[in-house]
Design a protein around this motif. Structure first.
Motif, mmCIF file in Angstrom:
data_model
loop_
_atom_site.group_PDB
_atom_site.id
_atom_site.type_symbol
_atom_site.label_atom_id
_atom_site.label_comp_id
_atom_site.label_asym_id
_atom_site.label_seq_id
_atom_site.Cartn_x
_atom_site.Cartn_y
_atom_site.Cartn_z
ATOM 1 N N VAL A 183 0.827 -1.203 0.000
ATOM 2 C CA VAL A 183 0.000 0.000 0.000
ATOM 3 C C VAL A 183 0.866 1.259 0.000
ATOM 4 N N THR A 184 1.894 1.280 0.836
ATOM 5 C CA THR A 184 2.756 2.464 0.938
ATOM 6 C C THR A 184 3.444 2.779 -0.384
ATOM 7 N N ASP A 185 3.991 1.756 -1.033
ATOM 8 C CA ASP A 185 4.698 1.975 -2.290
ATOM 9 C C ASP A 185 3.754 2.418 -3.397
ATOM 10 N N LEU A 186 2.596 1.782 -3.484
ATOM 11 C CA LEU A 186 1.624 2.176 -4.497
ATOM 12 C C LEU A 186 1.105 3.585 -4.257
ATOM 13 N N TRP A 193 -1.634 -1.785 -11.747
ATOM 14 C CA TRP A 193 -2.132 -3.164 -11.744
ATOM 15 C C TRP A 193 -1.560 -3.833 -10.512
ATOM 16 N N THR A 194 -2.449 -4.357 -9.671
ATOM 17 C CA THR A 194 -2.034 -4.900 -8.385
ATOM 18 C C THR A 194 -2.581 -6.299 -8.167
ATOM 19 N N ILE A 195 -1.702 -7.219 -7.799
ATOM 20 C CA ILE A 195 -2.121 -8.502 -7.249
ATOM 21 C C ILE A 195 -2.001 -8.337 -5.740
ATOM 22 N N ALA A 196 -3.095 -8.003 -5.108
ATOM 23 C CA ALA A 196 -3.080 -7.580 -3.713
ATOM 24 C C ALA A 196 -2.746 -8.726 -2.778
ATOM 25 N N VAL A 197 -1.828 -8.475 -1.853
ATOM 26 C CA VAL A 197 -1.517 -9.430 -0.801
ATOM 27 C C VAL A 197 -2.729 -9.584 0.122
ATOM 28 N N ALA A 198 -3.356 -8.477 0.458
ATOM 29 C CA ALA A 198 -4.524 -8.468 1.339
ATOM 30 C C ALA A 198 -5.513 -7.432 0.812
ATOM 31 N N PRO A 199 -6.480 -7.843 -0.007
ATOM 32 C CA PRO A 199 -7.418 -6.880 -0.598
ATOM 33 C C PRO A 199 -8.055 -5.899 0.387
ATOM 34 N N PRO A 200 -8.522 -6.340 1.584
ATOM 35 C CA PRO A 200 -9.142 -5.363 2.487
ATOM 36 C C PRO A 200 -8.206 -4.224 2.883
ATOM 37 N N ALA A 201 -6.902 -4.505 2.924
ATOM 38 C CA ALA A 201 -5.934 -3.474 3.298
ATOM 39 C C ALA A 201 -5.776 -2.411 2.212
ATOM 40 N N MET A 202 -6.303 -2.687 1.024
ATOM 41 C CA MET A 202 -6.144 -1.783 -0.113
ATOM 42 C C MET A 202 -7.318 -0.810 -0.263
ATOM 43 N N SER A 203 -8.344 -0.946 0.553
ATOM 44 C CA SER A 203 -9.576 -0.188 0.349
ATOM 45 C C SER A 203 -9.352 1.321 0.280
ATOM 46 N N MET A 223 -7.104 1.558 -11.829
ATOM 47 C CA MET A 223 -6.473 0.375 -11.253
ATOM 48 C C MET A 223 -7.172 -0.880 -11.742
ATOM 49 N N ILE A 224 -6.406 -1.961 -11.853
ATOM 50 C CA ILE A 224 -7.007 -3.285 -12.003
ATOM 51 C C ILE A 224 -6.469 -4.145 -10.876
ATOM 52 N N LEU A 225 -7.386 -4.891 -10.241
ATOM 53 C CA LEU A 225 -7.090 -5.617 -9.010
ATOM 54 C C LEU A 225 -7.595 -7.049 -9.102
ATOM 55 N N ASN A 226 -6.985 -7.940 -8.336
ATOM 56 C CA ASN A 226 -7.487 -9.303 -8.238
ATOM 57 C C ASN A 226 -8.706 -9.346 -7.320
ATOM 58 N N GLY A 227 -9.671 -10.188 -7.665
ATOM 59 C CA GLY A 227 -10.842 -10.330 -6.820
ATOM 60 C C GLY A 227 -12.069 -9.641 -7.382
ATOM 61 N N THR A 228 -12.894 -9.116 -6.483
ATOM 62 C CA THR A 228 -14.155 -8.471 -6.843
ATOM 63 C C THR A 228 -14.261 -7.127 -6.129
ATOM 64 N N PRO A 229 -15.181 -6.250 -6.555
ATOM 65 C CA PRO A 229 -15.327 -4.948 -5.873
ATOM 66 C C PRO A 229 -15.546 -5.073 -4.374
ATOM 67 N N GLU A 230 -16.327 -6.064 -3.975
ATOM 68 C CA GLU A 230 -16.657 -6.226 -2.557
ATOM 69 C C GLU A 230 -15.422 -6.515 -1.711
#
Length: 331
Positions: free
Chosen positions: A94-97, A110-120, A133-140
């Motif tokens: 998160v800090t670097d991005l 483009w992020t393959i998030a280690v922990a999606p909730p931490a990216m909110s 941004m494009i992220l792994n997972g879903t909007p929720e």
């Protein structure tokens, strides 16, 4: 081309690694990725053709290879790709991005998030800054109610994976054993992404396709060596097993090793994965079918979705699904 084969092999392994990650964050000082290309620097004037890619961590060979593939693909499309290395640390990611997005030095991320909730919070910052941004997972997964302009997602259809793997296992049992078999079922570890969806779909499809087949024993897959040991142990108490759902590449290859070591005929084996070794095993007849995720195609569609949002900031984001293909030996 060689780098395209590298992309596909690397990304399959990447999902296996990523699905087992802990969501715990730990502190770390931002630093550039080893061997990464930092084309953006601090020049905001280059932002229109610079994309930042943040994988799980470059200490994972698959992630390093995938990052190189993304750089190659970006170059083909006329973009510079800056690769960051979060080192499996959600806070560092998160800090670097955030530094890149807030500096105005990148046109998209483009992020393959280690922990999606931490990216909110970061996702909201990117939306506010107009950085797609494009992220792994879903909007929720990121605290969003649904799709909106400026952010897209890519996910795996675990139910479809499981349905295909279970159906093909049933097909093999019907072809080789007249529909009757004792089945060894390899489960993924608790907490693995998509575990419940995939495994329940396998069982449902297997029961529908080969109703006289019975799951006689289960193991939990970790790595190939452990899988071979666990399958060998399971065969001691269940010597009549003739079909195996191997779960993933490690489980399937470990199963082959266990049966060969025991001097037994290779059973019906299906799995969801698809690295080069398992695809070769399909060709040799050791594996009946692999539900192979098509990560080269997903990389292309993800990158293209990101650049489409860069070109048209008003366009609503999309929910992508990783393409998959059932691979069986011909004839």
């Amino acid at each position: 081309m060689h780098h395209r084969h590298t992309i596909r092999r690397a990304a399959v392994a990447a999902v296996a690694v990523g699905s087992l990650l802990s969501l715990a964050a730990c502190g770390s000082d931002p630093q550039p990725a080893d061997g990464a290309t930092d084309s953006a620097g601090g020049d905001s004037g280059s932002a229109s053709k610079t994309i930042v890619f943040s994988p799980l961590g470059l200490q994972i060979p698959a992630m390093k290879q995938l990052s190189e593939g993304v750089q190659h693909y970006g170059e083909e499309k006329g973009y510079d790709v800056t690769v960051q290395d979060p080192k499996l640390d959600p806070q560092k990611q998160v800090t670097d991005l955030q530094a890149s997005i807030e500096s105005g030095s990148v046109a998209g991320a483009w992020t393959i998030a280690v922990a999606p909730p931490a990216m909110s919070a970061l996702v909201q910052t990117a939306l506010d800054k107009g950085v797609p941004m494009i992220l792994n997972g879903t909007p929720e997964d990121y605290g969003l109610d649904g799709l909106e302009p400026g952010v897209s997602f890519s996910t795996i259809d675990y139910q479809a994976q499981g349905e295909a793997a279970g159906t093909e296992l049933g097909n093999c049992i019907n072809e080789r054993y007249d529909g009757k078999a004792e089945v060894l079922f390899a489960e993924s570890a608790p907490g693995t992404a998509g575990k419940e969806e995939l495994e329940s779909a396998v069982k449902k499809a297997l029961a529908a396709t080969a109703p006289d087949a019975e799951i006689a024993t289960t193991i939990t897959v970790s790595d190939r060596t452990a899988a071979q040991t666990d399958v060998s142990n399971a065969l001691q108490g269940n010597p009549d097993v003739t079909a195996v759902f191997g779960q993933n590449d490690e489980g399937a290859l470990g199963t082959i090793g266990a049966f060969k070591a025991a001097g037994k005929d290779i059973p019906c084996i299906t799995e969801a994965g698809g690295n080069e070794e398992t695809l070769a095993a399909v060709e040799s007849g050791d594996i009946y079918a692999v539900v192979a995720l098509q990560f080269e195609a997903d990389m292309a569609q993800s990158f293209d979705a990101l650049t489409a949002m860069i070109d048209d900031p008003e366009a609503e984001g999309v929910q992508l699904t990783v393409p998959q293909e059932v691979v069986k030996a011909e004839g």
